[in-house]
Write a protein that holds these residues in place. Structure first.
Motif, PDB file in Angstrom:
ATOM      1  N   GLU A 158      -1.740  38.542  -5.737  1.00 16.29           N
ATOM      2  CA  GLU A 158      -2.608  39.696  -5.471  1.00 16.29           C
ATOM      3  C   GLU A 158      -2.771  40.566  -6.709  1.00 16.29           C
ATOM      4  O   GLU A 158      -3.350  41.634  -6.635  1.00 16.29           O
ATOM      5  CB  GLU A 158      -2.021  40.525  -4.328  1.00 16.29           C
ATOM      6  N   ALA A 172     -14.771  43.641  -3.556  1.00 15.02           N
ATOM      7  CA  ALA A 172     -14.205  44.813  -2.894  1.00 15.02           C
ATOM      8  C   ALA A 172     -14.817  44.997  -1.515  1.00 15.02           C
ATOM      9  O   ALA A 172     -15.144  44.019  -0.836  1.00 15.02           O
ATOM     10  CB  ALA A 172     -14.371  46.047  -3.771  1.00 15.02           C
ATOM     11  N   ASP A 173     -15.025  46.238  -1.092  1.00 18.20           N
ATOM     12  CA  ASP A 173     -15.385  46.520   0.295  1.00 18.20           C
ATOM     13  C   ASP A 173     -16.885  46.567   0.562  1.00 18.20           C
ATOM     14  O   ASP A 173     -17.295  46.685   1.717  1.00 18.20           O
ATOM     15  CB  ASP A 173     -14.770  47.856   0.722  1.00 18.20           C
ATOM     16  N   VAL A 228     -11.006  45.338  -9.759  1.00 16.18           N
ATOM     17  CA  VAL A 228     -10.830  46.565  -8.981  1.00 16.18           C
ATOM     18  C   VAL A 228      -9.664  47.351  -9.592  1.00 16.18           C
ATOM     19  O   VAL A 228      -8.545  47.348  -9.060  1.00 16.18           O
ATOM     20  CB  VAL A 228     -10.571  46.264  -7.492  1.00 16.18           C
ATOM     21  N   SER A 230      -9.187  50.418  -9.600  1.00 11.85           N
ATOM     22  CA  SER A 230      -8.789  51.389  -8.583  1.00 11.85           C
ATOM     23  C   SER A 230      -9.721  51.194  -7.392  1.00 11.85           C
ATOM     24  O   SER A 230     -10.823  50.652  -7.549  1.00 11.85           O
ATOM     25  CB  SER A 230      -8.880  52.821  -9.114  1.00 11.85           C
ATOM     26  N   PRO A 231      -9.332  51.618  -6.191  1.00  9.87           N
ATOM     27  CA  PRO A 231     -10.156  51.355  -5.006  1.00  9.87           C
ATOM     28  C   PRO A 231     -11.585  51.864  -5.107  1.00  9.87           C
ATOM     29  O   PRO A 231     -12.494  51.301  -4.493  1.00  9.87           O
ATOM     30  CB  PRO A 231      -9.384  52.081  -3.899  1.00  9.87           C
ATOM     31  N   SER A 232     -11.818  52.902  -5.887  1.00 16.42           N
ATOM     32  CA  SER A 232     -13.159  53.482  -5.996  1.00 16.42           C
ATOM     33  C   SER A 232     -13.951  52.963  -7.198  1.00 16.42           C
ATOM     34  O   SER A 232     -15.052  53.444  -7.461  1.00 16.42           O
ATOM     35  CB  SER A 232     -13.060  55.007  -6.090  1.00 16.42           C
ATOM     36  N   PRO A 234     -14.793  49.367  -8.285  1.00 21.06           N
ATOM     37  CA  PRO A 234     -14.968  47.902  -8.398  1.00 21.06           C
ATOM     38  C   PRO A 234     -16.030  47.554  -9.429  1.00 21.06           C
ATOM     39  O   PRO A 234     -16.973  48.305  -9.667  1.00 21.06           O
ATOM     40  CB  PRO A 234     -15.415  47.511  -6.986  1.00 21.06           C
TER      41      PRO A 234
END
Length: 330
Positions: A158, A172-173, A228, A230-232, A234
């Protein structure tokens, strides 16, 4: 036009909204720092044969740095399924052919450089864009511009970047943030523009008359990597080839690099950057300075289809000079 300085071998695309000037300037400053380092590293200790060999004795070079191989009914590009006017890759990371109306072809004959960063995996050095099996026997990895990236099949790590397995796989999302979307959104993948040389400066002024320049971004079934940090934040990195061809023959370059599209940011633009050592050009350009150290290429392709950019050279240890700058409007 925002001042662009070329730099490390990369192709950035920033998207988003807002006009936070401080954040934008910080991003550009970071690119400039990377640019200077990469141009200096593209040094004469790794010589590259920059000659453009003639494909045939009867060949004649056209304005796009191509060599005419002549009409031959036995090897007609039209009979092979190509279309007249089609430009296609030779799949060697830097050369292309044009299919002419009579079935003959004109092809570049560039010396393909091994560009991009290398990676170390399991004690072995891996060159840029090389794909290889993961040590877990399940996943596949690649050496990308941002470092090692591997698929996320069962049993995969991961950590690090993710090697996507298709153009349609989301990063990502956001289900709409895919390699296919990055390519489809690029507003000007192939454009021509006036390229004025910088003849007014006091130090090593250019002497060539103004010419026209073609900049072309080509996706040739290369890797697609999702980063990614950081989560914000990508981002997608795509393996591409970028051509820089001037009508006067001074530049006939193809850089094996990557296309980066961030799914955040303040600039709705694609930022193209590449570098080459002093003896690594396939064109005829002479840097005409005491100690040439390398070249950098940069272009910002905006969402409205306009573009701006430059070609620069490093002279002596750290003198960065524009060869010329351009502004393109469709």
């Amino acid at each position: 036009m925002r001042s662009l300085l070329p730099g490390s071998l990369c192709l950035l695309a920033l998207c988003g909204c807002g006009d936070d000037a401080a954040a934008v300037d910080a991003a550009v400053d970071a690119a400039v720092d990377s640019a200077r380092d990469a141009a200096m590293d593209a040094a004469p200790d790794a010589p590259i044969d920059s000659s453009a060999d003639v494909v045939s004795q009867d060949a004649t070079e056209d304005a796009d740095g191509l060599e005419d191989t002549g009409a031959d009914a036995g090897s007609s590009c039209l009979l092979e399924g190509r279309e007249a006017g089609e430009r296609y890759s030779l799949r060697d990371s830097c050369n292309f052919c044009d299919c002419l109306a009579d079935g003959s072809t004109v092809c570049t004959d560039r010396e393909c450089a091994s560009e991009g960063p290398s990676c170390t995996y399991e004690g072995a050095m891996r060159p840029y864009a090389e794909r290889f099996p993961s040590s877990d026997g399940v996943n596949e990895c690649v050496c990308a511009a941002s470092g090692l990236a591997c698929t996320r099949r069962s049993g995969g790590t991961e950590e690090g970047a993710i090697l996507l397995e298709s153009l349609d796989e989301a990063c990502a999302d956001d289900p709409g943030f895919t390699g296919a979307a990055v390519l489809e959104g690029l507003p000007a993948p192939d454009f021509r523009t006036l390229f004025p040389y910088e003849r007014t400066r006091d130090l090593y002024p250019e002497s060539l008359p103004d010419t026209n320049l073609r900049v072309r971004v080509v996706y040739d079934q290369g890797f697609v990597v999702c980063r990614v940090p950081s989560p914000s934040q990508p981002a997608i990195d795509m393996e591409v080839v970028v051509e820089w061809i001037s009508d006067d023959g001074a530049f006939n370059e193809a850089h094996h690099t990557y296309l980066r599209r961030n799914n955040f940011g303040f600039l709705d633009a694609w930022f193209v950057v590449a570098s080459a050592p002093a003896d690594g050009l396939d064109g005829s350009y002479d840097p005409a300075c005491l100690d040439p150290r390398g070249f950098s290429f940069a272009a910002q392709i905006n969402a409205d289809g306009t573009a701006e950019g430059s070609i620069a050279k490093i002279c002596e240890a750290d003198i960065l000079l524009d060869v010329g700058r351009f502004d393109y409007e469709p």
